[in-house]
Design an enzyme around this catalytic site. Sequence first.
Site, PDB file in Angstrom:
ATOM      1  N   HIS A  72       0.838  -1.197   0.000  1.00 49.29           N
ATOM      2  CA  HIS A  72       0.000   0.000   0.000  1.00 49.29           C
ATOM      3  C   HIS A  72       0.873   1.247   0.000  1.00 49.29           C
ATOM      4  O   HIS A  72       1.780   1.369   0.815  1.00 49.29           O
ATOM      5  CB  HIS A  72      -0.911   0.019   1.235  1.00 49.29           C
ATOM      6  CG  HIS A  72      -2.119  -0.862   1.079  1.00 49.29           C
ATOM      7  ND1 HIS A  72      -3.193  -0.807   1.925  1.00 49.29           N
ATOM      8  CD2 HIS A  72      -2.413  -1.799   0.156  1.00 49.29           C
ATOM      9  CE1 HIS A  72      -4.106  -1.683   1.528  1.00 49.29           C
ATOM     10  NE2 HIS A  72      -3.647  -2.309   0.466  1.00 49.29           N
ATOM     11  N   TYR A 202      -8.721   5.632   7.912  1.00 55.03           N
ATOM     12  CA  TYR A 202      -8.758   6.029   9.320  1.00 55.03           C
ATOM     13  C   TYR A 202      -9.814   7.142   9.422  1.00 55.03           C
ATOM     14  O   TYR A 202      -9.612   8.226   8.854  1.00 55.03           O
ATOM     15  CB  TYR A 202      -7.403   6.577   9.774  1.00 55.03           C
ATOM     16  CG  TYR A 202      -6.331   5.518   9.958  1.00 55.03           C
ATOM     17  CD1 TYR A 202      -5.635   4.995   8.872  1.00 55.03           C
ATOM     18  CD2 TYR A 202      -6.006   5.050  11.231  1.00 55.03           C
ATOM     19  CE1 TYR A 202      -4.647   4.026   9.046  1.00 55.03           C
ATOM     20  CE2 TYR A 202      -5.020   4.082  11.421  1.00 55.03           C
ATOM     21  CZ  TYR A 202      -4.350   3.576  10.320  1.00 55.03           C
ATOM     22  OH  TYR A 202      -3.381   2.621  10.508  1.00 55.03           O
ATOM     23  N   PRO A 295      -2.966   0.771  19.212  1.00 59.64           N
ATOM     24  CA  PRO A 295      -2.789   0.242  17.852  1.00 59.64           C
ATOM     25  C   PRO A 295      -2.883   1.266  16.724  1.00 59.64           C
ATOM     26  O   PRO A 295      -2.419   0.987  15.619  1.00 59.64           O
ATOM     27  CB  PRO A 295      -3.914  -0.800  17.733  1.00 59.64           C
ATOM     28  CG  PRO A 295      -4.905  -0.452  18.776  1.00 59.64           C
ATOM     29  CD  PRO A 295      -4.146   0.201  19.884  1.00 59.64           C
ATOM     30  N   LYS A 299       2.050   0.174  15.003  1.00 54.82           N
ATOM     31  CA  LYS A 299       3.480   0.129  15.318  1.00 54.82           C
ATOM     32  C   LYS A 299       3.920  -1.092  16.133  1.00 54.82           C
ATOM     33  O   LYS A 299       5.108  -1.437  16.150  1.00 54.82           O
ATOM     34  CB  LYS A 299       3.891   1.399  16.106  1.00 54.82           C
ATOM     35  CG  LYS A 299       3.883   2.649  15.292  1.00 54.82           C
ATOM     36  CD  LYS A 299       5.029   2.677  14.298  1.00 54.82           C
ATOM     37  CE  LYS A 299       4.688   3.503  13.092  1.00 54.82           C
ATOM     38  NZ  LYS A 299       5.196   3.023  11.852  1.00 54.82           N
ATOM     39  N   TYR A 386       4.669   6.672   9.679  1.00 53.19           N
ATOM     40  CA  TYR A 386       3.834   5.483   9.413  1.00 53.19           C
ATOM     41  C   TYR A 386       4.647   4.413   8.703  1.00 53.19           C
ATOM     42  O   TYR A 386       4.534   3.220   9.002  1.00 53.19           O
ATOM     43  CB  TYR A 386       2.621   5.886   8.563  1.00 53.19           C
ATOM     44  CG  TYR A 386       1.504   4.877   8.577  1.00 53.19           C
ATOM     45  CD1 TYR A 386       0.363   5.064   9.371  1.00 53.19           C
ATOM     46  CD2 TYR A 386       1.567   3.719   7.811  1.00 53.19           C
ATOM     47  CE1 TYR A 386      -0.657   4.131   9.393  1.00 53.19           C
ATOM     48  CE2 TYR A 386       0.548   2.780   7.825  1.00 53.19           C
ATOM     49  CZ  TYR A 386      -0.554   2.987   8.622  1.00 53.19           C
ATOM     50  OH  TYR A 386      -1.568   2.058   8.637  1.00 53.19           O
TER      51      TYR A 386
HETATM   52  P1  FAD Z   1       3.463 -11.360  21.692  1.00 47.10           P
HETATM   53  O1  FAD Z   1       2.956 -11.479  20.314  1.00 47.10           O
HETATM   54  O2  FAD Z   1       2.508 -11.002  22.780  1.00 47.10           O
HETATM   55  O3  FAD Z   1       4.157 -12.756  22.047  1.00 47.10           O
HETATM   56  C1  FAD Z   1       4.549 -13.101  23.363  1.00 47.10           C
HETATM   57  C2  FAD Z   1       4.462 -14.590  23.511  1.00 47.10           C
HETATM   58  O4  FAD Z   1       4.958 -14.966  24.788  1.00 47.10           O
HETATM   59  C3  FAD Z   1       3.028 -15.104  23.438  1.00 47.10           C
HETATM   60  O5  FAD Z   1       2.931 -16.107  22.470  1.00 47.10           O
HETATM   61  C4  FAD Z   1       2.759 -15.594  24.843  1.00 47.10           C
HETATM   62  O6  FAD Z   1       1.857 -16.692  24.862  1.00 47.10           O
HETATM   63  C5  FAD Z   1       4.140 -15.966  25.309  1.00 47.10           C
HETATM   64  N1  FAD Z   1       4.291 -16.005  26.762  1.00 47.10           N
HETATM   65  C6  FAD Z   1       3.774 -15.140  27.662  1.00 47.10           C
HETATM   66  N2  FAD Z   1       4.137 -15.502  28.906  1.00 47.10           N
HETATM   67  C7  FAD Z   1       4.894 -16.624  28.786  1.00 47.10           C
HETATM   68  C8  FAD Z   1       5.539 -17.476  29.726  1.00 47.10           C
HETATM   69  N3  FAD Z   1       5.480 -17.223  31.037  1.00 47.10           N
HETATM   70  N4  FAD Z   1       6.218 -18.544  29.267  1.00 47.10           N
HETATM   71  C9  FAD Z   1       6.287 -18.806  27.932  1.00 47.10           C
HETATM   72  N5  FAD Z   1       5.678 -18.023  26.994  1.00 47.10           N
HETATM   73  C10 FAD Z   1       5.001 -16.948  27.423  1.00 47.10           C
HETATM   74  N6  FAD Z   1      -0.508  -4.123  16.890  1.00 47.10           N
HETATM   75  C11 FAD Z   1      -0.776  -3.478  15.780  1.00 47.10           C
HETATM   76  O7  FAD Z   1       0.132  -2.869  15.224  1.00 47.10           O
HETATM   77  N7  FAD Z   1      -2.051  -3.513  15.260  1.00 47.10           N
HETATM   78  C12 FAD Z   1      -3.082  -4.210  15.855  1.00 47.10           C
HETATM   79  O8  FAD Z   1      -4.191  -4.235  15.362  1.00 47.10           O
HETATM   80  C13 FAD Z   1      -2.816  -4.885  17.030  1.00 47.10           C
HETATM   81  N8  FAD Z   1      -3.781  -5.582  17.682  1.00 47.10           N
HETATM   82  C14 FAD Z   1      -3.479  -6.220  18.846  1.00 47.10           C
HETATM   83  C15 FAD Z   1      -4.457  -6.909  19.552  1.00 47.10           C
HETATM   84  C16 FAD Z   1      -4.178  -7.540  20.771  1.00 47.10           C
HETATM   85  C17 FAD Z   1      -5.255  -8.287  21.537  1.00 47.10           C
HETATM   86  C18 FAD Z   1      -2.860  -7.463  21.302  1.00 47.10           C
HETATM   87  C19 FAD Z   1      -2.514  -8.126  22.641  1.00 47.10           C
HETATM   88  C20 FAD Z   1      -1.861  -6.784  20.574  1.00 47.10           C
HETATM   89  C21 FAD Z   1      -2.169  -6.157  19.365  1.00 47.10           C
HETATM   90  N9  FAD Z   1      -1.200  -5.465  18.643  1.00 47.10           N
HETATM   91  C22 FAD Z   1      -1.486  -4.822  17.516  1.00 47.10           C
HETATM   92  C23 FAD Z   1       0.174  -5.414  19.050  1.00 47.10           C
HETATM   93  C24 FAD Z   1       1.025  -6.467  18.344  1.00 47.10           C
HETATM   94  O9  FAD Z   1       0.257  -7.580  18.006  1.00 47.10           O
HETATM   95  C25 FAD Z   1       2.158  -6.778  19.290  1.00 47.10           C
HETATM   96  O10 FAD Z   1       2.934  -5.598  19.409  1.00 47.10           O
HETATM   97  C26 FAD Z   1       3.021  -7.962  18.880  1.00 47.10           C
HETATM   98  O11 FAD Z   1       2.313  -9.162  19.030  1.00 47.10           O
HETATM   99  C27 FAD Z   1       4.290  -8.000  19.737  1.00 47.10           C
HETATM  100  O12 FAD Z   1       4.971  -9.212  19.533  1.00 47.10           O
HETATM  101  P2  FAD Z   1       5.755  -9.886  20.730  1.00 47.10           P
HETATM  102  O13 FAD Z   1       6.411 -11.083  20.127  1.00 47.10           O
HETATM  103  O14 FAD Z   1       6.579  -8.885  21.430  1.00 47.10           O
HETATM  104  O15 FAD Z   1       4.643 -10.305  21.778  1.00 47.10           O
HETATM  105  C1  DHB Z   2      -4.393  -2.764  11.385  1.00 39.08           C
HETATM  106  C2  DHB Z   2      -4.204  -2.480  12.700  1.00 39.08           C
HETATM  107  C3  DHB Z   2      -3.840  -1.214  13.071  1.00 39.08           C
HETATM  108  O1  DHB Z   2      -3.633  -0.923  14.342  1.00 39.08           O
HETATM  109  C4  DHB Z   2      -3.679  -0.209  12.133  1.00 39.08           C
HETATM  110  O2  DHB Z   2      -3.346   1.034  12.542  1.00 39.08           O
HETATM  111  C5  DHB Z   2      -3.852  -0.505  10.817  1.00 39.08           C
HETATM  112  C6  DHB Z   2      -4.220  -1.799  10.442  1.00 39.08           C
HETATM  113  C7  DHB Z   2      -4.793  -4.135  10.990  1.00 39.08           C
HETATM  114  O3  DHB Z   2      -4.968  -4.974  11.871  1.00 39.08           O
HETATM  115  O4  DHB Z   2      -4.930  -4.394   9.797  1.00 39.08           O
END
Ligand code: FAD
Ligand code: DHB
Length: 394
Positions: A72, A202, A295, A299, A386
């Site tokens: 995009h 948005y 969100p 980022k 962005y």
């Molecule tokens: P995570 O993906 O959270 O991975 C951490 C992992 O550690 C998980 O699999 C968990 O099960 C595991 N874990 C936790 N505790 C333990 C333990 N004690 N022992 C072993 N394993 C463990 N970002 C966006 O940009 N857009 C979005 O729309 C968006 N939606 C989101 C919706 C939700 C519900 C959440 C929670 C986050 C969202 N985010 C979004 C943020 C984005 O998904 C996260 O920033 C991203 O997942 C970060 O990756 P990570 O690997 O740091 O953490």
């Molecule tokens: C999506 C999530 C976001 O937080 C955003 O700013 C744009 C797109 C998505 O899940 O596609």
Amino acid sequence: MRAQVGIVGAGPAGLLLSHLLALRGVESVVVEARSRAYCEARQRAGVLEDGSVRLLRAAGLAGRLDRQGLEHGGIYLQFAGERHHIDFRALTGGRTVTIYAQTEVVKDLIAQRLAQGGAVHFDVTDTEVDRLESDKPVLRYTSSDGRRHEVVCDAIAGCDGFHGICRPAIPRHLLTVNEREYPYAWLGILADVPPSTDELIYAHHARGFALHSLRSLTVSRLYLQVDRDVSIESWPDERVWYELRTRFELPGSRWTLKEGPVLDKSVTPMRSFVSAPMRYGRLFLAGDAAHIVPPTGAKGLNLAIADVAMLAPALASLLRGDLGPARAYSAACLSRVWRATHFSWWMTTMLHRAPGADDMEAQLQLSQLRYVATSPAAATSLAENYTGYPELPI
Ligand code: FAD
Ligand code: DHB
């Protein structure tokens, strides 16, 4: 057991770190509390920055991303019944973002790690990290067959998300924690219907924010601002579609929102959170374990990728006896983290309607939105943040 690096969490941060370390000849053990199926199905982010895509490509992980990802070149900002295009390509010298779901990134990473013989243990319980101040930190966990394991490591990476056990293992008085909760949440749906737009919308609206995103040319992803303490039962599908239709409506145009079966529905709380430093002895935090952004601006996933892009070479140097990059890791990451924290806060507060907000607040938001939509200087600031700022050095 021995491992050079113990990694807690098989989200994007932990899995990608394990792969980037393997490329440098460093072996790691990843332990994950959830099942593989759960990790591969958890609906979250969908937008990859330019630098994240280049990093995944350089790491040999972009086969499916290059075939199925949707590039995009901008977004739409909608307010006061008008829809304005922000052209990232023109404003940033050709930079773009790619729509490719976090679920797909995680599936690709798990498949790659397992195909290369990487150790990824799902369904573990009672994870503990210990002796973090020593040069032989320890990771303990109980595997799904009930056996207790102790892994002696050279370093441990806490990639276990916001609710993990690694950040709380750092003495609290050594951490500076900055946190802000927002007085609203996002209700997100995945819908089995082709997107009604070519690029993300948005939308600022008197009834609250709405976002039209997508997962493919046949699946839409849509978000609505809802009250923070909302119960999902109070949002049946018809109410969700009604509210989406209303908030995206463009008076005087023929544009309509296509509706379809809802495949997934969830509510995400919104918070900004930064915990510093991101290192304690031989424990290194990455991704949501150290920081959370709301969100708006997409980022979270990109920050997790950027952290481990720094952490992998820093750990490889540490294992060769050069501690410099490991010592510099936290400050280097936090500079990008704070930029993204500001950008996400700015996008969030510009686009959402806070409970009790008055007309003054709304007029200030609309003035800012109109400035971004009409001034190349303001639009460039949005576009470069962005698409990712600063650019990842790849
Ligand atoms: P995570 O993906 O959270 O991975 C951490 C992992 O550690 C998980 O699999 C968990 O099960 C595991 N874990 C936790 N505790 C333990 C333990 N004690 N022992 C072993 N394993 C463990 N970002 C966006 O940009 N857009 C979005 O729309 C968006 N939606 C989101 C919706 C939700 C519900 C959440 C929670 C986050 C969202 N985010 C979004 C943020 C984005 O998904 C996260 O920033 C991203 O997942 C970060 O990756 P990570 O690997 O740091 O953490
Ligand atoms: C999506 C999530 C976001 O937080 C955003 O700013 C744009 C797109 C998505 O899940 O596609």
